[in-house]
Design an enzyme around this catalytic site. Structure first.
Site, short mmCIF file in Angstrom:
data_model
loop_
_atom_site.label_atom_id
_atom_site.label_comp_id
_atom_site.label_asym_id
_atom_site.label_seq_id
_atom_site.Cartn_x
_atom_site.Cartn_y
_atom_site.Cartn_z
N LYS A 1 0.84 -1.21 0.00
CA LYS A 1 0.00 0.00 0.00
C LYS A 1 0.87 1.25 0.00
CE LYS A 1 -3.67 2.13 2.84
NZ LYS A 1 -4.53 1.91 4.03
N SER B 1 -9.36 2.23 2.63
CA SER B 1 -8.16 2.90 2.12
C SER B 1 -7.09 1.95 1.58
CB SER B 1 -7.56 3.81 3.20
OG SER B 1 -6.99 3.06 4.25
N SER C 1 -9.42 -0.75 7.58
CA SER C 1 -9.05 -0.62 6.16
C SER C 1 -8.21 -1.75 5.58
CB SER C 1 -8.33 0.72 5.93
OG SER C 1 -9.26 1.77 6.02
#
Length: 474
Positions: A80, A150, A174
């Site tokens: 991420k 997210s 998330s």
């Protein structure tokens, strides 16, 4: 196209160790899949093919000598884009960080490399992981629906097969949210097991770095590969070796009354009730365990996370406020308005729940709390509210946080595992356990997964696909 990309992490790792598959072959297959799906999925923010090829070749050279760096030797992974990867951009989905290159690996990435993983690139995220704005990543089950919280790029990439596993961050759900939305397994580990150094924090006491993968076994392998040595010790050793071992029939607590209070949709309840019947047939004892105190978690977690976000963003907002999305900036400024009394009360609630929930579970002899991961299926993106305040049952950030924030506030481990579909969209089963009982949580999820086939379902909206154009490569 070669089909190695379809393999799970554990399966591929075994073939690599037996030298029945090379790291370069596996990477080539994953890159081919990425090329075929990215035109639809838009999961990747940055792909460093040259560095990944070099790492894969090094892995094969070591294997030829009978040497293996660790359990993830030669396995390609994605990260991420709020987590630092040396030599790659860390832009956090924000114009305010455009062009920023990380000089060092985040702690979790450093552990993955030490265990032999090949880092392919960075995955899309909402700006600074606040859940605001609209990243380009698309839901692989329905292009018109929300694609997840997210860690959205991590969930979408794993779902379409452009990477076998990925790292996300979880402040209020998330990792588990996009896992549920995309029909995957996502784990928020116990607090402190995985390093959060080198992460663009929302909240340094609420953030958790966690894995998203196609199966519980793969999630366990990723946790073993990313956890700090002291974290592995806290968990009683590598969890991969523990997930098929449960000491006696486990008792699982459910609070159906609070599901009703939070407005869980009928289709989601139906899928979860079927999952509970499967668990009961496997010998698990399902007991009703009222925990209305869980409703305290949302307000306390929002107050703490936003007040800590102010600390992390004060300097950057002072110089680049105009380069933030307005909604992100407003959220952070809201945190600045919280009084010392508000924050103190939130921390009192946190301390209370940290002791209260484990104590109630122990008194009831319950090893885990089971619930839906989310109150509804993925909403249509065009009509989804992103407000922090909403009524129970609304398709909003607040509704999702209400289900998931207790695990972040307390630091307890929690996993989402696929448990069916409602209106054609995946539904997640949420399992939360005692602090450092990550292996138990994963063992329960693994027992359920092995008795069902939900995790084997493939999104139909990404097959077949034309070759992507304009891929973000270096």
């Amino acid at each position: 196209m070669n089909q190695e990309w379809k393999m799970g992490i554990a399966e591929a790792a075994g073939l690599l160790r037996r030298r029945e598959l090379s790291a370069v072959e596996l990477l080539d297959s994953v890159l081919d899949r990425l090329q075929a799906t990215e035109g639809y999925a838009h999961a990747w923010a940055h792909v460093d093919e040259s560095a990944a090829r070099e790492a894969a070749r090094t892995a094969d050279e070591l294997a030829a000598k009978g040497q293996f760096a660790g359990a993830l030797h030669g396995i390609p992974l994605g990260v991420k884009d709020v987590i630092n990867v040396r030599g790659m951009p860390t832009e956090g989905g924000s114009e305010s960080l455009r062009g920023i290159i990380a000089e060092e690996d985040a702690g979790a990435v450093r552990q993955l490399r030490a265990n032999g993983a090949v880092i392919l690139g960075k995955l899309q995220t909402h700006e600074f992981a606040f859940g605001q704005g609209t990243p380009p990543s698309r839901n692989p089950w329905s292009p018109d629906r929300y694609a997840g919280g997210s860690s959205v790029g991590s969930g979408v990439a794993v779902a379409v097969g452009s990477i076998p596993g990925a790292l996300g961050t979880d402040t209020g759900g998330s990792v588990r949210n996009p896992a549920a939305i995309n029909g995957l397994v996502g784990l928020k580990p116990s607090y402190g097991v995985v390093s959060s150094s080198g992460v663009l924090h929302v909240s340094h006491t609420m953030d958790h770095v966690g894995p998203i993968a196609r199966s519980v076994e793969d999630c366990a392998a990723l946790l073993d590969g990313m956890a700090e040595p002291k974290g592995i010790s806290l968990l009683g050793g590598p969890v991969s070796a523990q997930i098929r071992k449960l000491s006696g029939p486990a008792r699982l607590g459910v609070d159906r009354a609070i599901w009703t209070q939070w407005g869980v949709a009928d289709g989601v309840v139906e899928a979860v009730e079927k999952a509970l019947r499967v668990l009961a047939d496997l010998g698990f004892e399902i007991v009703e365990l009222p925990l209305p105190e869980l409703d305290l978690a949302l307000h306390a977690s929002v107050a703490i996370s936003l007040s800590e976000a102010v600390v992390h963003h004060r300097a950057r907002l002072g110089t680049s406020a105009e380069r933030y999305l307005p909604a992100t900036r407003i959220m952070i400024e809201t945190g600045a308005l919280a009084s010392e009394g508000d924050i103190e009360l939130a921390w009192q609630v946190r301390h209370y729940l940290r002791s209260f929930i484990p104590r109630v579970m122990a008194q009831a002899r319950v090893q885990a709390l089971v619930s839906p991961t989310l109150p509804a299926i993925a909403p249509f993106a065009s009509s989804m509210s992103s407000e922090l305040t909403a009524s129970p049952g609304e398709d909003s950030l607040a509704a999702a946080l209400r289900m998931l924030s207790a695990a972040n506030l307390t630091g307890m481990p929690a996993v989402s595992v696929p448990c069916g579909f409602a209106n054609g969209q995946p539904v997640g089963l949420h399992i939360m356990g005692q602090q450092h009982a990550d292996a138990t949580v994963l063992a329960i999820a693994n027992a359920y997964e092995r008795a069902t086939q939900w995790h084997q379902q493939v999104p139909v909206h990404v097959l077949p696909l034309a070759v992507a154009e304009g891929m973000p490569r270096s």
